[in-house]
Design a protein around this motif. Structure first.
Motif, PDB file in Angstrom:
ATOM      1  N   VAL A  22       0.846  -1.197   0.000  1.00  0.00           N
ATOM      2  CA  VAL A  22       0.000   0.000   0.000  1.00  0.00           C
ATOM      3  C   VAL A  22       0.881   1.248   0.000  1.00  0.00           C
ATOM      4  N   HIS A  23       1.940   1.220   0.786  1.00  0.00           N
ATOM      5  CA  HIS A  23       2.860   2.353   0.829  1.00  0.00           C
ATOM      6  C   HIS A  23       3.516   2.553  -0.542  1.00  0.00           C
ATOM      7  N   GLU A  24       3.936   1.465  -1.169  1.00  0.00           N
ATOM      8  CA  GLU A  24       4.558   1.554  -2.492  1.00  0.00           C
ATOM      9  C   GLU A  24       3.587   2.140  -3.511  1.00  0.00           C
ATOM     10  N   VAL A  25       2.346   1.732  -3.451  1.00  0.00           N
ATOM     11  CA  VAL A  25       1.338   2.256  -4.369  1.00  0.00           C
ATOM     12  C   VAL A  25       1.148   3.758  -4.121  1.00  0.00           C
ATOM     13  N   ASN A  26       1.103   4.157  -2.853  1.00  0.00           N
ATOM     14  CA  ASN A  26       0.952   5.580  -2.534  1.00  0.00           C
ATOM     15  C   ASN A  26       2.127   6.392  -3.074  1.00  0.00           C
ATOM     16  N   VAL A  27       3.330   5.865  -2.942  1.00  0.00           N
ATOM     17  CA  VAL A  27       4.515   6.557  -3.464  1.00  0.00           C
ATOM     18  C   VAL A  27       4.431   6.676  -4.981  1.00  0.00           C
ATOM     19  N   LEU A  28       4.060   5.585  -5.647  1.00  0.00           N
ATOM     20  CA  LEU A  28       3.952   5.613  -7.109  1.00  0.00           C
ATOM     21  C   LEU A  28       2.881   6.590  -7.579  1.00  0.00           C
ATOM     22  N   VAL A  29       1.761   6.597  -6.907  1.00  0.00           N
ATOM     23  CA  VAL A  29       0.693   7.529  -7.272  1.00  0.00           C
ATOM     24  C   VAL A  29       1.172   8.971  -7.071  1.00  0.00           C
ATOM     25  N   GLY A  30       1.893   9.216  -5.988  1.00  0.00           N
ATOM     26  CA  GLY A  30       2.451  10.548  -5.756  1.00  0.00           C
ATOM     27  C   GLY A  30       3.404  10.965  -6.858  1.00  0.00           C
ATOM     28  N   GLN A  31       4.227  10.037  -7.323  1.00  0.00           N
ATOM     29  CA  GLN A  31       5.155  10.341  -8.405  1.00  0.00           C
ATOM     30  C   GLN A  31       4.417  10.616  -9.714  1.00  0.00           C
ATOM     31  N   VAL A  32       3.371   9.857  -9.977  1.00  0.00           N
ATOM     32  CA  VAL A  32       2.576  10.086 -11.186  1.00  0.00           C
ATOM     33  C   VAL A  32       1.926  11.473 -11.135  1.00  0.00           C
ATOM     34  N   VAL A  33       1.395  11.831  -9.982  1.00  0.00           N
ATOM     35  CA  VAL A  33       0.767  13.147  -9.830  1.00  0.00           C
ATOM     36  C   VAL A  33       1.798  14.248 -10.058  1.00  0.00           C
ATOM     37  N   SER A  34       2.987  14.066  -9.522  1.00  0.00           N
ATOM     38  CA  SER A  34       4.058  15.049  -9.703  1.00  0.00           C
ATOM     39  C   SER A  34       4.404  15.203 -11.187  1.00  0.00           C
ATOM     40  N   GLU A  35       4.527  14.087 -11.887  1.00  0.00           N
ATOM     41  CA  GLU A  35       4.839  14.140 -13.319  1.00  0.00           C
ATOM     42  C   GLU A  35       3.708  14.779 -14.112  1.00  0.00           C
ATOM     43  N   LEU A  36       2.465  14.518 -13.726  1.00  0.00           N
ATOM     44  CA  LEU A  36       1.332  15.130 -14.419  1.00  0.00           C
ATOM     45  C   LEU A  36       1.333  16.644 -14.229  1.00  0.00           C
TER      46      LEU A  36
END
Length: 110
Positions: A65-79
């Motif tokens: 769950v933590h890994e998914v949250n980190v990945l989603v945060g990175q995607v949001v940053s890139e967007l």
């Protein structure tokens, strides 16, 4: 909530060991499922599938769950970066369009 939906939730929690926090979110699904008057086989199939989904969700550890949250945060940053880049590109294209406009009358020669 209808009696049918409540009964399905009780079966999920009692017979399949599905937690109340999970089954509580299923209320709208169970309501619409019950509205079409399913057969006993359809009910059993739904309950087994929902119990499987619950077990699968429990097997995902907190690390995942933590890994998914980190990945989603990175995607949001890139967007956000892409959004800013597109805004800059839009301004550049607008300036270029304005510079390429053909004047309505030819320039005056002396």
């Amino acid at each position: 909530m209808t009696a049918f939906s409540k009964k399905l939730m009780q079966i999920l929690e009692g017979r399949f060991g599905v937690g109340h926090e999970f089954s509580d979110h299923l209320a709208p699904l169970l309501e619409s499922f019950g509205a079409r008057q399913p057969s006993a086989e359809e009910c059993e199939e739904l309950l087994v599938n929902l119990a499987s989904a619950y077990q699968a969700s429990r097997s995902v550890g907190l690390q995942s769950v933590h890994e998914v949250n980190v990945l989603v945060g990175q995607v949001v940053s890139e967007l956000r970066k892409m959004d800013e880049s597109l805004k800059v590109l839009g301004v550049c294209l607008e300036r270029l369009r304005q510079q390429m406009k053909v004047p309505s009358r030819p320039p005056m020669l002396h």
